[in-house]
Design a protein around this motif. Structure first.
Motif, PDB file in Angstrom:
ATOM      1  N   MET A  81       0.841  -1.197   0.000  1.00  0.00           N
ATOM      2  CA  MET A  81       0.000   0.000   0.000  1.00  0.00           C
ATOM      3  C   MET A  81       0.875   1.246   0.000  1.00  0.00           C
ATOM      4  N   VAL A  82       0.565   2.191  -0.893  1.00  0.00           N
ATOM      5  CA  VAL A  82       1.263   3.477  -0.946  1.00  0.00           C
ATOM      6  C   VAL A  82       0.230   4.580  -0.782  1.00  0.00           C
ATOM      7  N   PHE A  83       0.456   5.448   0.217  1.00  0.00           N
ATOM      8  CA  PHE A  83      -0.486   6.525   0.516  1.00  0.00           C
ATOM      9  C   PHE A  83       0.070   7.871   0.034  1.00  0.00           C
ATOM     10  N   GLN A  84      -0.825   8.844  -0.090  1.00  0.00           N
ATOM     11  CA  GLN A  84      -0.401  10.204  -0.455  1.00  0.00           C
ATOM     12  C   GLN A  84       0.491  10.805   0.623  1.00  0.00           C
ATOM     13  N   SER A  85       0.226  10.456   1.880  1.00  0.00           N
ATOM     14  CA  SER A  85       0.939  11.062   3.012  1.00  0.00           C
ATOM     15  C   SER A  85       2.268  10.377   3.326  1.00  0.00           C
ATOM     16  N   TYR A  86       2.677   9.409   2.484  1.00  0.00           N
ATOM     17  CA  TYR A  86       3.911   8.620   2.640  1.00  0.00           C
ATOM     18  C   TYR A  86       3.808   7.619   3.785  1.00  0.00           C
ATOM     19  N   ALA A  87       3.311   8.061   4.977  1.00  0.00           N
ATOM     20  CA  ALA A  87       3.105   7.174   6.134  1.00  0.00           C
ATOM     21  C   ALA A  87       4.380   6.445   6.545  1.00  0.00           C
ATOM     22  N   LEU A  88       5.518   7.139   6.463  1.00  0.00           N
ATOM     23  CA  LEU A  88       6.780   6.565   6.936  1.00  0.00           C
ATOM     24  C   LEU A  88       6.912   6.776   8.435  1.00  0.00           C
ATOM     25  N   PHE A  89       7.607   5.845   9.121  1.00  0.00           N
ATOM     26  CA  PHE A  89       7.876   6.019  10.546  1.00  0.00           C
ATOM     27  C   PHE A  89       8.955   7.089  10.708  1.00  0.00           C
ATOM     28  N   PRO A  90       8.663   8.217  11.350  1.00  0.00           N
ATOM     29  CA  PRO A  90       9.643   9.308  11.422  1.00  0.00           C
ATOM     30  C   PRO A  90      10.863   8.979  12.271  1.00  0.00           C
ATOM     31  N   HIS A  91      10.713   8.038  13.221  1.00  0.00           N
ATOM     32  CA  HIS A  91      11.813   7.699  14.126  1.00  0.00           C
ATOM     33  C   HIS A  91      12.675   6.551  13.603  1.00  0.00           C
ATOM     34  N   LYS A  92      12.358   6.023  12.421  1.00  0.00           N
ATOM     35  CA  LYS A  92      13.141   4.939  11.844  1.00  0.00           C
ATOM     36  C   LYS A  92      13.871   5.436  10.598  1.00  0.00           C
ATOM     37  N   SER A  93      15.046   4.897  10.343  1.00  0.00           N
ATOM     38  CA  SER A  93      15.784   5.242   9.131  1.00  0.00           C
ATOM     39  C   SER A  93      15.075   4.664   7.913  1.00  0.00           C
ATOM     40  N   VAL A  94      15.547   5.055   6.731  1.00  0.00           N
ATOM     41  CA  VAL A  94      14.974   4.523   5.487  1.00  0.00           C
ATOM     42  C   VAL A  94      15.054   2.999   5.481  1.00  0.00           C
ATOM     43  N   ALA A  95      16.221   2.458   5.810  1.00  0.00           N
ATOM     44  CA  ALA A  95      16.389   1.004   5.811  1.00  0.00           C
ATOM     45  C   ALA A  95      15.467   0.341   6.830  1.00  0.00           C
ATOM     46  N   GLU A  96      15.323   0.957   8.000  1.00  0.00           N
ATOM     47  CA  GLU A  96      14.446   0.399   9.041  1.00  0.00           C
ATOM     48  C   GLU A  96      12.983   0.453   8.623  1.00  0.00           C
ATOM     49  N   ASN A  97      12.591   1.516   7.908  1.00  0.00           N
ATOM     50  CA  ASN A  97      11.223   1.593   7.389  1.00  0.00           C
ATOM     51  C   ASN A  97      10.940   0.436   6.439  1.00  0.00           C
ATOM     52  N   LEU A  98      11.909   0.162   5.570  1.00  0.00           N
ATOM     53  CA  LEU A  98      11.719  -0.924   4.603  1.00  0.00           C
ATOM     54  C   LEU A  98      11.783  -2.297   5.274  1.00  0.00           C
ATOM     55  N   SER A 108      14.249 -13.663   7.844  1.00  0.00           N
ATOM     56  CA  SER A 108      15.566 -13.697   8.492  1.00  0.00           C
ATOM     57  C   SER A 108      16.327 -12.394   8.262  1.00  0.00           C
ATOM     58  N   LYS A 109      17.273 -12.107   9.168  1.00  0.00           N
ATOM     59  CA  LYS A 109      18.025 -10.861   9.091  1.00  0.00           C
ATOM     60  C   LYS A 109      18.791 -10.741   7.776  1.00  0.00           C
ATOM     61  N   HIS A 110      19.425 -11.841   7.361  1.00  0.00           N
ATOM     62  CA  HIS A 110      20.195 -11.831   6.110  1.00  0.00           C
ATOM     63  C   HIS A 110      19.286 -11.534   4.909  1.00  0.00           C
ATOM     64  N   GLU A 111      18.128 -12.166   4.884  1.00  0.00           N
ATOM     65  CA  GLU A 111      17.193 -11.970   3.768  1.00  0.00           C
ATOM     66  C   GLU A 111      16.620 -10.551   3.792  1.00  0.00           C
ATOM     67  N   ILE A 112      16.398 -10.006   4.994  1.00  0.00           N
ATOM     68  CA  ILE A 112      15.920  -8.621   5.105  1.00  0.00           C
ATOM     69  C   ILE A 112      16.909  -7.666   4.440  1.00  0.00           C
ATOM     70  N   GLU A 113      18.192  -7.848   4.747  1.00  0.00           N
ATOM     71  CA  GLU A 113      19.219  -6.973   4.167  1.00  0.00           C
ATOM     72  C   GLU A 113      19.207  -7.052   2.640  1.00  0.00           C
ATOM     73  N   GLN A 114      19.051  -8.247   2.105  1.00  0.00           N
ATOM     74  CA  GLN A 114      19.026  -8.433   0.654  1.00  0.00           C
ATOM     75  C   GLN A 114      17.808  -7.765   0.021  1.00  0.00           C
ATOM     76  N   LYS A 115      16.657  -7.976   0.637  1.00  0.00           N
ATOM     77  CA  LYS A 115      15.417  -7.441   0.079  1.00  0.00           C
ATOM     78  C   LYS A 115      15.363  -5.915   0.185  1.00  0.00           C
ATOM     79  N   VAL A 116      15.859  -5.353   1.267  1.00  0.00           N
ATOM     80  CA  VAL A 116      15.891  -3.900   1.429  1.00  0.00           C
ATOM     81  C   VAL A 116      16.792  -3.271   0.370  1.00  0.00           C
ATOM     82  N   MET A 132      17.102   9.665   7.762  1.00  0.00           N
ATOM     83  CA  MET A 132      15.794   9.686   8.416  1.00  0.00           C
ATOM     84  C   MET A 132      14.800  10.339   7.454  1.00  0.00           C
ATOM     85  N   PRO A 133      13.512   9.999   7.529  1.00  0.00           N
ATOM     86  CA  PRO A 133      12.534  10.590   6.622  1.00  0.00           C
ATOM     87  C   PRO A 133      12.566  12.116   6.576  1.00  0.00           C
TER      88      PRO A 133
END
Length: 358
Positions: A81-98, A108-116, A132-133
């Protein structure tokens, strides 16, 4: 192509009386970019929210990959889902948001890094993983919002007016980028907007909504060239509208007697019948003036009321056929530049250039 989403006799009411969506039947194909287009209150966003799981259908059934999803919560539908307001977590980095939707799915952590990394590469934002956002521009935040919707490889991505907060130039750039992502990934995208230009630019098919009903479902070119009713003709692009009565009907052609006694030859929309009222839709760019007009099926004499310069074309406001706001768009060439306010000129168009509609 196979069907990925089906709406079957879906209705929605919020107050038990007024239907916001009326008996919707719609099939969305695997891999297509389908846009739900319409004015505010037409039911398009409600349909998207029912598909996402944020609203519940009052009646009917919604199927995803052949399985009913009415009673499945949003987080279990495998929908991005993609919203007009972006709806990103302001306290998380870009990588953490993803990473967030992947952690929820116990990846798994390894797979998360690959997918991000893969998702950031898709939107050309690899260098911004640790930002940060608040350190990103609006366009960059929207790219991250798109990446977050793609990162868990969903069956379907929904976009609710995602470019509404961006300026014109950035919006056009993001239209191109989203369309490129769609074509390269093969994802199915359902996109909601009230912006007709955006819908025409990006979509494989467009569902035009009004009063909770799909008025027409077709490709962008078919909607523009062959609108099925007067609402679609008015809403998609710009159109001169002339009202009258059918005086003759011959298969795909008809003659319409408009107010003031003039007769116009036009192509006949599917619902047109003899002796009925009709509305003629005529695109401003299909009209010619001067000597060219004299060889057209429909020729009239009109007065130039105003000339508006648009760079690549001139917008001419004319008095013709009993109208004071008849619009003609002419290429910005030598002939067009010779026109002056107050000129009286021949104006013409072919029968196939206008449609008689209900």
């Amino acid at each position: 192509m196979s069907t990925i989403v089906s709406f079957k006799n879906v209705q929605k009411t919020y107050d038990g009386e007024t239907l916001v969506v009326k008996n919707l039947n719609l099939e969305i194909e695997q891999g297509e970019f389908l846009t739900m287009l319409g004015p505010s209150g037409s039911g398009k966003t409600t349909c998207l929210m029912m598909l996402a799981g944020f609203e519940t259908a009052t009646q009917g059934e919604i199927l995803l990959q052949g399985k009913p999803i009415n009673r499945i919560p949003p987080e279990r539908r495998n929908i991005g889902m993609v919203f007009q307001s972006y709806a990103l977590f302001p306290h998380k980095s870009v990588a953490e948001n993803l990473a967030f939707p992947l952690k929820v799915r116990k990846v798994s952590k390894h797979e998360i890094e690959q997918k991000v990394t893969k998702a950031l590469r898709m939107v050309n934002m690899e260098k911004f993983a640790n930002r940060m956002p608040a350190q990103l521009s609006g366009g960059q935040q929207q790219r991250i919002a798109v990446a977050r919707a793609l990162v868990f490889e969903p069956a379907l991505v929904l976009m609710d007016e995602p470019l509404g907060a961006l300026d014109k130039q950035l919006r056009e750039q993001m239209q191109y980028e989203i369309k490129q992502i769609h074509e390269q990934s093969g994802l199915t995208v359902v996109y909601v907007t009230h912006d007709q230009g955006e819908a025409l630019t990006m979509s494989d098919r467009i569902a035009v909504f009004n009063n909770g009903i799909i008025q027409q479902l077709a490709s962008p070119s078919e909607l523009y060239e062959k609108p099925e009713n007067a609402f679609v003709a008015r809403f998609i692009g710009e159109s001169n509208e002339l009202k009258g009565v059918i005086s003759a009907l011959d298969h795909t052609r008809c003659t319409v007697r408009i107010d003031g006694g003039h007769s116009i030859r036009a192509s006949a929309g599917a619902a047109i019948h003899a002796a009925g009222h009709a509305s003629i839709s005529l695109r401003p760019e299909r009209i010619v003036v001067g000597e060219q007009a004299r060889s057209c099926d429909n020729v009239f004499h009109g007065g130039v009321k105003d000339l508006i310069y648009y760079g690549d074309h001139l917008r001419v406001v004319m008095q013709i056929c009993g109208r004071n706001d008849f619009i003609v768009k002419l290429p910005n060439d030598g002939a067009a530049r010779q026109l002056r306010i107050g000129d009286s000129v021949d104006v013409g168009w072919m029968a196939d250039a206008c449609r008689a509609l209900l």
